[in-house]
Design a protein around this motif. Structure first.
Motif, PDB file in Angstrom:
ATOM      1  N   ILE A 125       0.839  -1.200   0.000  1.00 40.39           N
ATOM      2  CA  ILE A 125       0.000   0.000   0.000  1.00 40.39           C
ATOM      3  C   ILE A 125       0.873   1.249   0.000  1.00 40.39           C
ATOM      4  O   ILE A 125       0.595   2.228  -0.700  1.00 40.39           O
ATOM      5  CB  ILE A 125      -0.936   0.011   1.226  1.00 40.39           C
ATOM      6  N   SER A 126       1.960   1.225   0.770  1.00 40.61           N
ATOM      7  CA  SER A 126       2.856   2.374   0.806  1.00 40.61           C
ATOM      8  C   SER A 126       3.477   2.640  -0.563  1.00 40.61           C
ATOM      9  O   SER A 126       3.512   3.780  -1.042  1.00 40.61           O
ATOM     10  CB  SER A 126       3.951   2.129   1.850  1.00 40.61           C
ATOM     11  N   LEU A 127       3.963   1.567  -1.218  1.00 44.89           N
ATOM     12  CA  LEU A 127       4.585   1.729  -2.536  1.00 44.89           C
ATOM     13  C   LEU A 127       3.564   2.165  -3.585  1.00 44.89           C
ATOM     14  O   LEU A 127       3.852   3.018  -4.434  1.00 44.89           O
ATOM     15  CB  LEU A 127       5.249   0.414  -2.959  1.00 44.89           C
ATOM     16  N   LEU A 128       2.372   1.579  -3.530  1.00 46.31           N
ATOM     17  CA  LEU A 128       1.337   1.945  -4.495  1.00 46.31           C
ATOM     18  C   LEU A 128       0.892   3.390  -4.305  1.00 46.31           C
ATOM     19  O   LEU A 128       0.673   4.128  -5.271  1.00 46.31           O
ATOM     20  CB  LEU A 128       0.137   1.007  -4.365  1.00 46.31           C
ATOM     21  N   SER A 129       0.781   3.812  -3.059  1.00 42.11           N
ATOM     22  CA  SER A 129       0.391   5.192  -2.779  1.00 42.11           C
ATOM     23  C   SER A 129       1.382   6.169  -3.389  1.00 42.11           C
ATOM     24  O   SER A 129       1.001   7.179  -3.992  1.00 42.11           O
ATOM     25  CB  SER A 129       0.299   5.420  -1.263  1.00 42.11           C
ATOM     26  N   LYS A 130       2.688   5.860  -3.243  1.00 39.94           N
ATOM     27  CA  LYS A 130       3.716   6.722  -3.806  1.00 39.94           C
ATOM     28  C   LYS A 130       3.605   6.770  -5.328  1.00 39.94           C
ATOM     29  O   LYS A 130       3.762   7.830  -5.946  1.00 39.94           O
ATOM     30  CB  LYS A 130       5.097   6.213  -3.375  1.00 39.94           C
ATOM     31  N   ARG A 131       3.304   5.609  -5.941  1.00 41.74           N
ATOM     32  CA  ARG A 131       3.165   5.557  -7.403  1.00 41.74           C
ATOM     33  C   ARG A 131       1.950   6.356  -7.875  1.00 41.74           C
ATOM     34  O   ARG A 131       2.000   7.054  -8.907  1.00 41.74           O
ATOM     35  CB  ARG A 131       3.042   4.088  -7.846  1.00 41.74           C
ATOM     36  N   LEU A 132       0.851   6.279  -7.138  1.00 39.87           N
ATOM     37  CA  LEU A 132      -0.349   7.014  -7.524  1.00 39.87           C
ATOM     38  C   LEU A 132      -0.142   8.520  -7.387  1.00 39.87           C
ATOM     39  O   LEU A 132      -0.653   9.304  -8.191  1.00 39.87           O
ATOM     40  CB  LEU A 132      -1.550   6.569  -6.677  1.00 39.87           C
ATOM     41  N   GLU A 133       0.611   8.919  -6.374  1.00 36.76           N
ATOM     42  CA  GLU A 133       0.932  10.339  -6.226  1.00 36.76           C
ATOM     43  C   GLU A 133       1.707  10.844  -7.441  1.00 36.76           C
ATOM     44  O   GLU A 133       1.433  11.918  -7.978  1.00 36.76           O
ATOM     45  CB  GLU A 133       1.766  10.556  -4.953  1.00 36.76           C
ATOM     46  N   ALA A 134       2.685  10.042  -7.897  1.00 33.24           N
ATOM     47  CA  ALA A 134       3.464  10.428  -9.069  1.00 33.24           C
ATOM     48  C   ALA A 134       2.586  10.476 -10.312  1.00 33.24           C
ATOM     49  O   ALA A 134       2.725  11.370 -11.157  1.00 33.24           O
ATOM     50  CB  ALA A 134       4.617   9.444  -9.274  1.00 33.24           C
ATOM     51  N   GLY A 135       1.654   9.530 -10.432  1.00 35.92           N
ATOM     52  CA  GLY A 135       0.750   9.517 -11.573  1.00 35.92           C
ATOM     53  C   GLY A 135      -0.184  10.705 -11.582  1.00 35.92           C
ATOM     54  O   GLY A 135      -0.473  11.281 -12.643  1.00 35.92           O
ATOM     55  N   GLU A 136      -0.656  11.079 -10.416  1.00 36.52           N
ATOM     56  CA  GLU A 136      -1.540  12.244 -10.314  1.00 36.52           C
ATOM     57  C   GLU A 136      -0.819  13.499 -10.804  1.00 36.52           C
ATOM     58  O   GLU A 136      -1.388  14.320 -11.525  1.00 36.52           O
ATOM     59  CB  GLU A 136      -1.986  12.432  -8.871  1.00 36.52           C
ATOM     60  N   ALA A 137       0.444  13.622 -10.434  1.00 34.34           N
ATOM     61  CA  ALA A 137       1.218  14.800 -10.839  1.00 34.34           C
ATOM     62  C   ALA A 137       1.390  14.860 -12.351  1.00 34.34           C
ATOM     63  O   ALA A 137       1.496  15.938 -12.935  1.00 34.34           O
ATOM     64  CB  ALA A 137       2.588  14.783 -10.154  1.00 34.34           C
TER      65      ALA A 137
END
Length: 292
Positions: A125-137
């Protein structure tokens, strides 16, 4: 919370500002909404010659790819992502990127992976959250998830923040999976993924025959191939055993909603790719675009 979830599930603009929601859902074990009736649910893409075909770029894609380690989830998911114009989010890649980063989770992940254990929900979940943040940007919209969810708890978390359209479950018999995993190679220079296994299994004792040609690297990569540290026979068998135990509830979770498409791979990429496109209702022109 309700407003945030509404924004997340709007088809026209899938927002990924879900990081805090994911974390809250994880900590509070959010309850899953009542599932759709399987008898009345119509899968989004089914083989129907009378149904008008749409341009892949117009489709709102929120898919999940399931399957045992080594089955080829990454290969087929990445090809479909190129065709459909959505990002390919592979949790296995996220783990390997973190391992190579020497970040705070690197040593812990190294011990888990080398022992053939599944990475915990908290870490994923931590790694996926970081990836989704990058995708949102970057303004990403839609996705194909590869390697997530792996547990029923992860599936429930995902259900709480977005609406999955389709779950493709790739299947292959275990002895072939082991050979494929042991044949995997990575180019230490370019990072390309290849497979040196040449599989030719005759059909007997109720098992179908299957052939898979090796996926060899170009000549300049051949001398730079390395084997992943976790691709030993003992570790592969352990990973398959754990995956099968964990995957059954996840498959049933999506099967009960009528969203699970079980796809038995008939062979290697040349045999399997056209058939997969067929069941997803992609026509010949789209196949040519995907193969390019």
């Amino acid at each position: 919370m309700a407003a945030a979830l509404t924004r997340l599930t709007k088809p026209a603009s899938l927002a990924f500002s879900s990081v805090n929601i994911i974390r809250r859902c994880f900590s509070s074990a959010v309850a899953v909404s009542e599932t759709n009736n399987a008898a009345s649910y119509v899968p989004p893409f089914v083989l129907d010659s009378n149904r008008p075909r749409k341009d892949p770029k117009d489709r709102n894609v929120q898919w999940v790819f399931l399957g045992c380690p080594g089955v080829g989830k990454g290969t087929y998911a990445s090809r479909l992502c190129n065709l459909l114009g959505v990002p390919h989010i592979a949790t296995g890649d996220l783990v390997r990127e973190e391992l190579a980063s020497s970040g705070p989770l690197s040593q812990q992940l190294s011990e888990i992976v080398n022992q053939g254990k599944l990475v915990s929900d908290e870490i994923i979940i931590s790694l996926l959250s970081k990836r989704l943040e990058a995708g949102e940007a970057k303004g990403e919209s839609g996705f194909i998830l590869d390697g997530f969810p792996r547990t029923i708890q992860q599936a429930e978390i995902l259900e709480g923040v977005t609406d999955i359209d389709l779950v493709v479950n790739l299947k292959l018999q275990e002895d072939i999976l082991i050979d494929k995993c042991l044949g995997r190679r990575i180019c230490s220079q370019c990072g390309g993924n290849f497979n040196v296994a040449s599989i030719n299994v005759k059909g007997e004792n109720g098992k179908r025959g299957i052939s898979m040609a090796p996926l060899l690297p170009p000549p300049h990569c051949m001398s730079k191939l390395i084997t992943r540290s976790d691709d030993t026979e003992a570790v592969v068998k352990q990973r398959l055993r754990i995956y099968n135990e964990k995957s059954q509830p996840v498959e049933e979770f999506y099967r009960s909603q009528g969203k699970l498409l079980e796809f038995d791979l008939p062979g290697g990429i040349p045999e399997s790719w056209p058939k997969l496109l067929q069941v997803l209702n992609l026509d010949d022109e789209e196949k040519q675009s995907a193969a390019a």
